[in-house]
Design a protein around this motif. Structure first.
Motif, PDB file in Angstrom:
ATOM      1  N   TYR A 177      12.916 -11.362   3.994  1.00  0.00           N
ATOM      2  CA  TYR A 177      11.463 -11.185   3.898  1.00  0.00           C
ATOM      3  C   TYR A 177      11.136  -9.911   3.155  1.00  0.00           C
ATOM      4  O   TYR A 177      11.946  -8.978   3.086  1.00  0.00           O
ATOM      5  CB  TYR A 177      10.806 -11.193   5.283  1.00  0.00           C
ATOM      6  CG  TYR A 177      10.979  -9.933   6.095  1.00  0.00           C
ATOM      7  CD1 TYR A 177      10.099  -8.855   5.958  1.00  0.00           C
ATOM      8  CD2 TYR A 177      12.006  -9.810   7.028  1.00  0.00           C
ATOM      9  CE1 TYR A 177      10.235  -7.696   6.709  1.00  0.00           C
ATOM     10  CE2 TYR A 177      12.151  -8.660   7.785  1.00  0.00           C
ATOM     11  CZ  TYR A 177      11.266  -7.608   7.626  1.00  0.00           C
ATOM     12  OH  TYR A 177      11.406  -6.469   8.369  1.00  0.00           O
ATOM     13  N   ASP A 178       9.937  -9.899   2.583  1.00  0.00           N
ATOM     14  CA  ASP A 178       9.392  -8.715   1.918  1.00  0.00           C
ATOM     15  C   ASP A 178       7.974  -8.521   2.436  1.00  0.00           C
ATOM     16  O   ASP A 178       7.150  -9.440   2.390  1.00  0.00           O
ATOM     17  CB  ASP A 178       9.362  -8.889   0.402  1.00  0.00           C
ATOM     18  CG  ASP A 178      10.758  -8.916  -0.210  1.00  0.00           C
ATOM     19  OD1 ASP A 178      11.382  -7.853  -0.288  1.00  0.00           O
ATOM     20  OD2 ASP A 178      11.209 -10.019  -0.591  1.00  0.00           O
ATOM     21  N   LEU A 179       7.694  -7.317   2.903  1.00  0.00           N
ATOM     22  CA  LEU A 179       6.393  -6.993   3.479  1.00  0.00           C
ATOM     23  C   LEU A 179       5.814  -5.796   2.750  1.00  0.00           C
ATOM     24  O   LEU A 179       6.505  -4.794   2.524  1.00  0.00           O
ATOM     25  CB  LEU A 179       6.535  -6.679   4.969  1.00  0.00           C
ATOM     26  CG  LEU A 179       5.279  -6.204   5.695  1.00  0.00           C
ATOM     27  CD1 LEU A 179       4.282  -7.347   5.817  1.00  0.00           C
ATOM     28  CD2 LEU A 179       5.630  -5.661   7.076  1.00  0.00           C
ATOM     29  N   GLU A 180       4.535  -5.891   2.394  1.00  0.00           N
ATOM     30  CA  GLU A 180       3.850  -4.814   1.704  1.00  0.00           C
ATOM     31  C   GLU A 180       2.489  -4.615   2.351  1.00  0.00           C
ATOM     32  O   GLU A 180       1.755  -5.587   2.551  1.00  0.00           O
ATOM     33  CB  GLU A 180       3.694  -5.186   0.229  1.00  0.00           C
ATOM     34  CG  GLU A 180       3.220  -4.076  -0.682  1.00  0.00           C
ATOM     35  CD  GLU A 180       3.243  -4.526  -2.134  1.00  0.00           C
ATOM     36  OE1 GLU A 180       4.263  -4.317  -2.806  1.00  0.00           O
ATOM     37  OE2 GLU A 180       2.234  -5.111  -2.578  1.00  0.00           O
ATOM     38  N   SER A 181       2.158  -3.371   2.691  1.00  0.00           N
ATOM     39  CA  SER A 181       0.904  -3.089   3.394  1.00  0.00           C
ATOM     40  C   SER A 181       0.189  -1.913   2.744  1.00  0.00           C
ATOM     41  O   SER A 181       0.824  -0.970   2.262  1.00  0.00           O
ATOM     42  CB  SER A 181       1.169  -2.762   4.869  1.00  0.00           C
ATOM     43  OG  SER A 181       1.818  -3.828   5.514  1.00  0.00           O
ATOM     44  N   TYR A 182      -1.149  -1.975   2.772  1.00  0.00           N
ATOM     45  CA  TYR A 182      -1.996  -0.901   2.260  1.00  0.00           C
ATOM     46  C   TYR A 182      -3.040  -0.564   3.334  1.00  0.00           C
ATOM     47  O   TYR A 182      -3.572  -1.458   3.995  1.00  0.00           O
ATOM     48  CB  TYR A 182      -2.722  -1.330   0.987  1.00  0.00           C
ATOM     49  CG  TYR A 182      -1.825  -1.680  -0.168  1.00  0.00           C
ATOM     50  CD1 TYR A 182      -1.523  -0.759  -1.162  1.00  0.00           C
ATOM     51  CD2 TYR A 182      -1.281  -2.961  -0.269  1.00  0.00           C
ATOM     52  CE1 TYR A 182      -0.695  -1.088  -2.223  1.00  0.00           C
ATOM     53  CE2 TYR A 182      -0.453  -3.311  -1.324  1.00  0.00           C
ATOM     54  CZ  TYR A 182      -0.165  -2.366  -2.303  1.00  0.00           C
ATOM     55  OH  TYR A 182       0.647  -2.698  -3.363  1.00  0.00           O
ATOM     56  N   SER A 183      -3.339   0.724   3.474  1.00  0.00           N
ATOM     57  CA  SER A 183      -4.335   1.127   4.468  1.00  0.00           C
ATOM     58  C   SER A 183      -4.999   2.427   4.039  1.00  0.00           C
ATOM     59  O   SER A 183      -4.427   3.218   3.286  1.00  0.00           O
ATOM     60  CB  SER A 183      -3.692   1.292   5.844  1.00  0.00           C
ATOM     61  OG  SER A 183      -2.618   2.223   5.782  1.00  0.00           O
ATOM     62  N   ALA A 184      -6.212   2.624   4.530  1.00  0.00           N
ATOM     63  CA  ALA A 184      -6.953   3.856   4.243  1.00  0.00           C
ATOM     64  C   ALA A 184      -8.019   4.040   5.307  1.00  0.00           C
ATOM     65  O   ALA A 184      -8.450   3.082   5.961  1.00  0.00           O
ATOM     66  CB  ALA A 184      -7.587   3.813   2.861  1.00  0.00           C
ATOM     67  N   THR A 185      -8.440   5.282   5.478  1.00  0.00           N
ATOM     68  CA  THR A 185      -9.467   5.619   6.466  1.00  0.00           C
ATOM     69  C   THR A 185     -10.472   6.576   5.849  1.00  0.00           C
ATOM     70  O   THR A 185     -10.089   7.530   5.161  1.00  0.00           O
ATOM     71  CB  THR A 185      -8.828   6.275   7.707  1.00  0.00           C
ATOM     72  OG1 THR A 185      -7.899   5.372   8.298  1.00  0.00           O
ATOM     73  CG2 THR A 185      -9.895   6.637   8.727  1.00  0.00           C
ATOM     74  N   ASP A 186     -11.750   6.318   6.085  1.00  0.00           N
ATOM     75  CA  ASP A 186     -12.816   7.206   5.622  1.00  0.00           C
ATOM     76  C   ASP A 186     -13.660   7.651   6.812  1.00  0.00           C
ATOM     77  O   ASP A 186     -13.791   6.916   7.801  1.00  0.00           O
ATOM     78  CB  ASP A 186     -13.728   6.495   4.609  1.00  0.00           C
ATOM     79  CG  ASP A 186     -13.026   6.235   3.283  1.00  0.00           C
ATOM     80  OD1 ASP A 186     -12.276   7.112   2.834  1.00  0.00           O
ATOM     81  OD2 ASP A 186     -13.221   5.140   2.727  1.00  0.00           O
ATOM     82  N   PHE A 187     -14.268   8.845   6.689  1.00  0.00           N
ATOM     83  CA  PHE A 187     -15.187   9.374   7.698  1.00  0.00           C
ATOM     84  C   PHE A 187     -16.515   9.697   7.011  1.00  0.00           C
ATOM     85  O   PHE A 187     -16.775  10.831   6.639  1.00  0.00           O
ATOM     86  CB  PHE A 187     -14.597  10.616   8.359  1.00  0.00           C
ATOM     87  CG  PHE A 187     -13.465  10.329   9.285  1.00  0.00           C
ATOM     88  CD1 PHE A 187     -13.673  10.188  10.643  1.00  0.00           C
ATOM     89  CD2 PHE A 187     -12.181  10.181   8.804  1.00  0.00           C
ATOM     90  CE1 PHE A 187     -12.629   9.906  11.504  1.00  0.00           C
ATOM     91  CE2 PHE A 187     -11.130   9.906   9.646  1.00  0.00           C
ATOM     92  CZ  PHE A 187     -11.353   9.764  11.010  1.00  0.00           C
ATOM     93  N   PRO A 188     -17.367   8.697   6.832  1.00  0.00           N
ATOM     94  CA  PRO A 188     -18.587   8.889   6.032  1.00  0.00           C
ATOM     95  C   PRO A 188     -19.785   9.386   6.835  1.00  0.00           C
ATOM     96  O   PRO A 188     -20.930   9.120   6.436  1.00  0.00           O
ATOM     97  CB  PRO A 188     -18.841   7.488   5.482  1.00  0.00           C
ATOM     98  CG  PRO A 188     -18.324   6.582   6.551  1.00  0.00           C
ATOM     99  CD  PRO A 188     -17.153   7.284   7.190  1.00  0.00           C
TER     100      PRO A 188
END
Length: 837
Positions: free
Chosen positions: A468-479
């Protein structure tokens, strides 16, 4: 454990001996009784449950109807070695098999994978849905890893919903309805539906099933603020006027409305080719949580929740499946293709989490926060297999599997009135926004070869190669205070996160723009299986199995803040005036909190299947030992105590399972089950359990210890069901009395109950019904939870969170993180069913 085994085995032997002495039958009746045994296809061949050398339980459509089962948790309460943590419709209910629990009871906010230790199939397609049990042929439950028989990898077992296919032998219409009253609810609940089978041509038929359920719920939300950010969430609870002016009671706030159905077309153009195209649909609108805040800081009753806002959630599952089988003469070829879509859209109270961060949110006297969460999952599955059909001492299965899975979700956190309270201009309510996207590509080849050494002795070996190949993206903002901030919709998350990450890398940054982070992992390997069975007599089969299971790793879905500084080991988000947030990235820490790796099991099992009294008594059992390598267990981040999954060094599970059935007479049938499970760590697990230091909410990580019992699963559980046909009633049909009882022992809420975890008491739930059956129509009067047992099934938080803070006006602020999930009180109802042929 040996004592429990001896006691239980002795009880079953006594039952079997009594039946043998009292009910010797002739050969004709013996044949008839054996014909009643449920036929399963768990081994990819149609066989009697009693002839399959595996630990398998099958619940047929007649038993589902007889016991009034509505969903999977109802079924599994009567299957040894497996249990469901019932958290209500909103949360997602983890399935725990043989103590292999991947999720502590106090973390997370639901799931859409059943906990991840069991592979769930709808027909031939692997997909987890808590499916309503309408128009099913049976449900099959296999305990132990099954990766050499099934395309989807299994860590601890497999569950198969087997829907009734369109039939060519005639038209049929079944209509059904149910009306019931929960003793803690104000309104009635009802369920209505129909199934129709229509033969279009001798080799073409359609089948459709539609059901609508309106469950009133029974949990009240008496502390809901009248206006978020304006009303006082913590008034003087002794003053009815103060309470009434700020709060409102929402009655039966955990109600649920579910529309489910499917339509299938089956075509057999030639005698050797059979294809079925099916569309499944299930949409649930859940009003709130099935919880009790009676142990919390607010004056709540047993069936009252302390939440400040309503918490609806809309969950939709869809599946299109094409299943084709072809008889090639030497083998049967099966192709199963599935495309599924999962969507959820919900809101929840976020106030307690924010005030526990010690960022002074609680100083705002009317502070209430809520989170809007939305997600989607898309999955494409393809499985192809060949199963030998020729008469030979050799038999074999070979198959290939492919899975493409994409997931995207966001969480938008709102704090109405808070920016104005801080004097931030322009005022904006969106305080936090996190986004996540991942894609998984998985493939495997698998198979088994069996050889009958003699007419009684058989050996099977199997193997599986996976990658298997797993790819993840994530980000957090405090607006907070950024009135011009525009959140990204769930459908745009993939392109948004990927473009931000690529732009950041192109600009020479270690991370993407806006703190976007990319994680990934790949793995491949092999799994093996060995099984041998011996038929001592026509009525006694013994078997021994060694099988390996596997589960992929994943990202924890937590992004860094935009001003994360690589190499510091922490993400310092410059809020107003500042707050620590985010996972340790692993560069200067003892562990990487951004992701967790795969885990494996090796299962050793010795079992038997037996029949006595010419088939009137069956008794099956197994004893097992499981080595669990790199087990995935719940923990929390060092910063902000965000729930995550981590890998421990090792764990084990061992136990026994028994189930039996006894046709006592023509009028009376009884069946029962018992299991004993001991699951624990086998090595220290540094920083496993996240907790807090009091007073206050400072994060503390505690080490798991060798021998610590794993959470979520009882050590002992048993069930009993009896059905008695009342003779000489003078009625045209049969009058049948049914009684069922399912009991489970106490459950730990945290590994070793570290960090002030609690022990949930044992409980048993009894159900009874009286059924009038004429063949074409049935009417049932039923009572669920006959003795109105109050029982707790899960928990969030710990008693350490029961703290009272102070706002800047000197008023109290009641922390309400700690609550328990509870089962339904007594329900009285009537069920009707009519079939037109």
């Amino acid at each position: 454990m040996r004592t429990n085994l001896l006691k239980t085995t002795s009880a079953f032997v006594l039952v079997a001996s009594a039946a043998l002495a009292a009910h010797a039958q002739d050969a004709a009746e013996d044949t008839e009784l054996r014909a009643q045994t449920i036929t399963v296809t768990a081994t990819r061949r149609a066989e009697s449950v009693q002839d399959v050398p595996l630990n398998i339980a099958a619940v047929g459509g007649a038993q589902i109807e007889e016991q009034g089962f509505d969903e999977l948790a109802d079924v599994l309460a009567y299957v040894p070695g497996i249990n469901v943590v019932d958290r209500g419709g909103r949360q997602g209910n983890p399935i725990i098999v043989r103590g292999l629990n991947a999720d502590g009871l106090g973390s997370g906010d639901g799931n859409n994978d059943g906990g991840g230790t069991v592979a769930t199939y709808i027909g031939e397609v692997p997909l987890f849905v808590d499916l309503k049990l309408n128009d099913l042929e049976r449900v099959e439950v296999l305990l132990g890893p099954q990766g050499t028989l099934y395309g989807a990898g299994t860590l601890g077992g497999a569950i198969r919903y087997i829907p009734a296919k369109p039939k060519f032998d005639g038209d049929m219409l079944n209509v059904r309805g149910e009306l019931s009253q929960n003793f803690e609810a104000e309104n009635l609940s009802y369920d209505t539906g129909f199934t129709v089978n229509k033969v279009i041509a001798p080799n073409f038929a359609l089948r459709a099933s539609v059901d609508y359920e309106d469950n009133s719920g029974f949990t009240d939300y008496p502390f809901v603020v009248r206006e978020i950010g304006v009303s006082e969430p913590d008034p003087d609870f002794s003053d009815p006027v103060d309470v009434g002016s700020n709060l409102k009671r929402v009655k039966d706030a955990d109600g649920e409305q579910v529309l489910s159905g499917r339509v299938a077309a089956r075509w057999e153009p030639v005698s050797w080719l059979d294809g079925t195209l099916t569309y499944y649909y299930q949409k649930a609108d859940i009003d709130g949580r099935q919880i009790s805040s009676a142990r919390s800081t607010v004056p709540a009753g047993k069936y009252e929740a302390g939440m400040r806002v309503e918490e609806p959630n809309e969950v939709t599952n869809q599946l299109v499946a094409l299943e084709v089988t072809a008889d090639l003469g030497f083998a049967e070829l099966t192709s199963a293709t599935g495309y599924s879509r999962f969507d959820d859209n919900g809101q929840r109270d976020q106030t307690d989490l924010l005030i526990s961060l010690e960022y002074s949110y609680e100083l705002f006297p009317t502070f209430t926060a809520f989170t809007h969460e939305k997600g989607k999952e898309d999955r494409i599955n393809q499985e192809v297999r060949l199963v030998s059909t020729t008469e030979s001492r050799f038999n074999w299965i070979v198959g290939a599997f492919y899975n493409q899975f994409d997931q995207a979700n966001y969480s938008a956190e709102y704090t109405p009135g808070y920016s104005s309270y801080l004097g931030i201009s322009p005022a904006a309510d969106l305080e936090y926004y996190s986004k996540f996207y991942s894609t998984l590509e998985e493939s495997a080849i698998f198979g088994e070869v069996g050889y009958d050494i003699t007419d009684k002795w058989s050996v099977t070996v199997g193997g599986r190669y996976y990658k298997y190949d797993l790819e993840s993206y994530s980000a957090t903002d405090f607006p907070l205070g950024n009135a011009g901030y525009v959140p990204v919709g769930v459908s745009s998350l993939q392109s948004d996160l990927k473009s931000d990450y690529s732009a950041g890398i192109a600009a020479g940054l270690d991370e993407g723009l806006n703190g976007t982070q990319k994680t990934g992992q790949s793995d491949n390997g092999t799994l093996l299986k060995f099984n041998t069975s011996y038929k001592f007599t026509d009525d006694l089969l013994g078997y021994f199995t060694v099988s390996e299971g596997y589960r992929i790793g994943n990202s924890n879905g937590i992004g860094f803040c935009a001003d994360y500084v690589p190499g510091t080991g922490q993400a310092a988000c410059a809020l107003v005036p500042g707050q620590q947030f985010g996972p340790n990235p692993g560069d200067v820490s003892t562990r990487d909190e951004t992701a967790y790796g795969p885990d494996k099991t090796k299962n050793y099992e010795l079992g038997f299947k037996s029949e006595f009294a010419d088939g009137r008594v069956t008794l099956n059992g197994a004893i097992y030992y499981i080595e669990w390598t790199d087990p995935q267990l719940s923990s929390a981040t060092i910063n902000a105590s965000i729930p995550i999954t981590v890998n421990a060094d090792g764990a084990e599970s061992k136990g026994i399972e028994l189930n039996g059935n006894w046709i006592v007479s023509d009028e009376l049938t009884v069946r029962g089950s018992y299991s004993h499970t001991e699951a624990s760590l086998t090595a220290p697990a540094p920083g496993l359990v996240g907790t807090i230091s009091t007073p206050g909410f400072g994060s503390v990580l505690l080490d798991g210890r060798d021998g610590d019992r794993l959470p979520g699963s009882p050590e002992d559980q048993f069930s009993f069901f009896g059905s008695y046909t009342i003779p000489n009633t003078g009625l045209d049909g049969e009058l049948v009395a049914n009684f069922g009882y399912a009991w489970q022992g106490d459950v730990l809420t945290r590994t070793g109950n570290l960090g002030d975890g609690i022990t949930l008491d044992s409980f048993g739930v009894a159900n009874a019904s009286l059924v009038y059956d004429t063949g074409k129509w049935q009417a049932s009067l039923f009572v669920n939870n006959l003795f109105d047992e109050y029982y707790e099934t899960g928990v969030r938080g710990t008693p350490l969170y029961n703290q009272v803070l102070t706002d800047d006006a000197g008023g109290p602020v009641y922390q309400r993180t700690f609550y328990t999930y509870v089962g339904a009180p007594r329900v009285l109802g009537i069920r009707m069913n009519y079939t037109f042929e």
